[in-house]
Design a protein around this motif. Structure first.
Motif, short mmCIF file in Angstrom:
data_model
loop_
_atom_site.label_atom_id
_atom_site.label_comp_id
_atom_site.label_asym_id
_atom_site.label_seq_id
_atom_site.Cartn_x
_atom_site.Cartn_y
_atom_site.Cartn_z
N PHE A 29 12.77 40.97 -26.63
CA PHE A 29 12.52 39.68 -25.85
C PHE A 29 13.54 39.93 -24.20
O PHE A 29 15.01 40.84 -24.63
N LYS A 30 12.72 41.34 -23.82
CA LYS A 30 12.85 42.27 -22.55
C LYS A 30 12.59 40.89 -20.95
O LYS A 30 11.14 40.36 -21.29
N THR A 31 13.46 41.95 -19.87
CA THR A 31 12.96 40.84 -18.76
C THR A 31 13.19 41.94 -17.65
O THR A 31 13.81 43.06 -17.41
N CYS A 32 12.23 42.08 -16.67
CA CYS A 32 12.84 43.13 -15.88
C CYS A 32 11.49 42.29 -14.19
O CYS A 32 10.90 40.88 -14.60
N PHE A 33 11.30 42.44 -13.49
CA PHE A 33 11.06 41.89 -11.94
C PHE A 33 9.36 42.20 -11.64
O PHE A 33 8.91 42.15 -11.37
N ASP A 34 9.61 44.20 -12.46
CA ASP A 34 8.10 44.61 -12.04
C ASP A 34 7.69 45.21 -13.36
O ASP A 34 9.00 46.15 -13.10
N THR A 35 6.68 45.35 -13.68
CA THR A 35 5.97 45.90 -15.00
C THR A 35 6.02 47.69 -14.16
O THR A 35 5.90 48.29 -15.28
N ALA A 36 5.62 47.66 -12.87
CA ALA A 36 6.00 49.44 -13.56
C ALA A 36 7.60 49.97 -13.20
O ALA A 36 7.07 51.43 -13.40
N ASP A 37 8.60 49.21 -13.30
CA ASP A 37 9.78 50.11 -13.46
C ASP A 37 9.48 49.25 -15.01
O ASP A 37 10.31 48.70 -15.61
N LEU A 87 8.06 40.75 -22.69
CA LEU A 87 8.27 40.64 -21.27
C LEU A 87 8.12 39.71 -20.56
O LEU A 87 7.48 39.32 -20.50
N PHE A 88 9.36 39.15 -20.29
CA PHE A 88 8.92 37.73 -19.24
C PHE A 88 9.98 38.36 -17.49
O PHE A 88 10.22 39.58 -17.64
N PRO A 130 9.92 31.53 -19.89
CA PRO A 130 9.29 31.75 -18.46
C PRO A 130 7.51 31.58 -18.02
O PRO A 130 6.71 30.95 -18.75
N SER A 131 7.29 31.83 -16.40
CA SER A 131 5.93 31.42 -16.22
C SER A 131 5.32 32.86 -16.29
O SER A 131 4.45 32.19 -16.51
N LYS A 132 5.14 33.74 -16.69
CA LYS A 132 4.77 35.09 -17.07
C LYS A 132 5.56 35.69 -18.13
O LYS A 132 6.40 36.18 -17.92
N VAL A 133 4.38 36.61 -18.97
CA VAL A 133 5.06 37.21 -19.95
C VAL A 133 3.96 38.19 -20.22
O VAL A 133 3.06 38.34 -20.29
N GLY A 134 5.00 39.35 -20.66
CA GLY A 134 3.72 40.75 -21.27
C GLY A 134 4.14 40.99 -22.71
O GLY A 134 4.42 40.78 -22.86
N ILE A 135 3.37 41.56 -22.71
CA ILE A 135 3.29 42.33 -24.06
C ILE A 135 3.97 43.75 -23.98
O ILE A 135 2.45 44.36 -23.48
N ILE A 136 4.80 44.33 -24.78
CA ILE A 136 5.25 45.66 -25.05
C ILE A 136 4.42 46.16 -25.91
O ILE A 136 5.06 45.46 -27.65
N VAL A 162 3.43 48.27 -21.27
CA VAL A 162 3.07 46.60 -21.16
C VAL A 162 1.39 46.87 -21.13
O VAL A 162 0.36 47.00 -20.55
N VAL A 163 0.49 46.44 -22.33
CA VAL A 163 -0.33 46.10 -22.71
C VAL A 163 -1.17 44.78 -22.47
O VAL A 163 -2.12 45.22 -21.86
N MET A 164 -0.64 44.40 -21.65
CA MET A 164 -0.95 42.59 -21.78
C MET A 164 0.19 42.27 -20.78
O MET A 164 1.66 42.14 -21.12
N ASP A 165 0.02 41.06 -19.79
CA ASP A 165 1.04 41.25 -18.77
C ASP A 165 0.77 40.27 -18.10
O ASP A 165 1.24 39.82 -16.25
N ASP A 166 -0.26 38.73 -17.88
CA ASP A 166 -0.77 38.25 -17.35
C ASP A 166 -0.93 36.24 -17.96
O ASP A 166 -1.34 35.24 -18.30
N LEU A 167 -0.33 36.71 -19.53
CA LEU A 167 -0.11 35.67 -20.11
C LEU A 167 0.65 34.27 -19.79
O LEU A 167 2.36 34.63 -19.35
N ALA A 168 0.78 32.93 -20.15
CA ALA A 168 1.59 32.35 -19.23
C ALA A 168 2.60 31.87 -19.80
O ALA A 168 2.90 30.87 -19.14
N ASN A 169 2.75 31.79 -21.28
CA ASN A 169 3.96 31.03 -21.23
C ASN A 169 4.27 32.11 -22.86
O ASN A 169 3.49 33.16 -23.18
N LEU A 170 5.95 31.62 -23.47
CA LEU A 170 6.09 32.66 -24.70
C LEU A 170 5.13 32.66 -25.68
O LEU A 170 5.38 33.03 -26.39
#
Length: 346
Positions: free
Chosen positions: A242-250, A262-263, A273-279, A284-292
């Motif tokens: 489980f990782k967390t960041c403010f911006d997927t560009a970083d 990625l939270f 979390p309100s938005k979750v991505g997959i690493i 990050v191959v997907m970054d718009d999933l609604a929940n864990l």
């Protein structure tokens, strides 16, 4: 048997042998405790011989393993290390091409897919049709060539959309990814929460923190609690997953992460979390999933679709999901997973 699996498990052979004797009692072996052990062994030899015949005829699911059982391999590897066969309960591990289809036909269909995915609103029916047609071609490429994730994203962009992950998982294992996962998780949730409250020591402290963060009994919150607590209970390392960041560009925070969630935009790790991505492989191959929960089962589907190994730091958790929640693969469970299953009285 071959129509279902090219490489049946011990349990599969036992089931077929038992059914054979029950259907035809005259075949029951005298002096045998079970009455069908000899038939089980006979079926193993017959299946091996049949695979040899299918290999000679060019069947993809077995030709991929041709000539790999020698003990004098040129690269010095021990025999059987490169055998490619289903290990996680796949029913379509390396399917044959549809009749009349070749690599050239499949490549044309793949290009149609890529062009369609470039549109703002791809036509879902066309995407699904072409993904169905190119399934065997895609499996051959992914299983045999093991391309980098970045290359798969480039060649098969549709595979990284939520609906196509569902369809691909169904093609590979024949089960509904979303429904099976959520039904199993909801059935286990009461027992898991009771177990979390009883745990002592460091594990109990970590679980107590998760329980404290769960403010409601809303289904999504309960699912999040169980998914965050499961790796803790099984002795995995969720901090590497489980990782967390403010911006997927970083991507400095997850560049070295082979598989993870990625939270996004959260100051602190939250259960829901309100938005979750997959690493995958640091991307990050997907970054718009609604929940864990949604992100977790989509990731599980991608692991099957991309023929990935479970990450070492979450192996127990993913094995639990595979073998207990989805009932896929071997019936024998590793000790930690068997212990947890017994505690949950599944």
């Amino acid at each position: 048997m071959y129509a279902f699996k090219a490489y049946p498990t011990k349990e599969d052979f036992e089931t077929v042998a038992k059914a054979l004797v029950q259907t035809h009692p005259c075949l029951k072996e005298t002096g045998s405790h079970s009455g069908w052990n000899g038939w089980k062994n006979s079926l193993k030899f017959k299946m091996g011989n049949y695979r040899t015949k299918m290999r000679q005829l060019g069947r993809l699911d077995v030709t991929v393993n041709g000539g790999k059982r020698r003990s004098d391999t040129t690269n010095g590897d021990p025999p059987n290390t490169q055998i490619k066969k289903p290990k996680k309960g796949e029913i379509n591990f390396l399917p044959d091409f549809p009749e009349g289809m070749t690599d050239q036909n499949m490549e044309v269909a793949r290009e149609v897919l890529v062009n369609e995915m470039m549109k703002t609103k791809p036509k879902e029916s066309l995407v699904k049709k072409e993904m169905d047609v190119t399934f065997a071609f895609r499996r051959k490429e992914i299983v045999n060539e093991k391309p980098a994730i970045s290359q798969v994203v480039h060649r098969w962009p549709a595979l990284f959309t939520e609906n196509q992950v569902y369809y691909e998982f169904g093609r590979v294992v024949g089960k509904n990814l979303r429904e099976n996962f959520l039904d199993a998780l909801d059935n286990l949730s009461p027992s898991l929460m009771d177990l979390f409250k009883k745990k002592k020591g460091l594990t109990g402290q970590l679980l107590a923190e998760l329980l404290y963060q769960t403010k409601t009994t809303e289904p999504t919150d309960v699912r999040c609690l169980c998914l965050r607590g499961l790796p803790v209970t099984l002795g995995d390392d969720p901090s590497a997953f489980f990782k967390t960041c403010f911006d997927t560009a970083d991507n400095d925070l997850y560049r070295q992460t082979p598989v993870g969630l990625l939270f996004i935009g959260e100051e602190n790790l939250k259960l829901n979390p309100s938005k979750v991505g997959i690493i995958l492989e640091g991307n990050v191959v997907m970054d718009d999933l609604a929940n864990l929960p949604q992100a977790f089962y989509v990731l599980f589907g991608l692991i099957y679709a991309l023929h990935l190994d479970y990450p070492r730091y979450m192996k127990n958790t993913f094995c639990f999901v595979q073998q207990v929640m989805f009932n896929l693969g071997k019936s024998e469970l590793p000790p930690k997973i068997q212990t947890l299953k017994n505690q949950l009285a599944v």
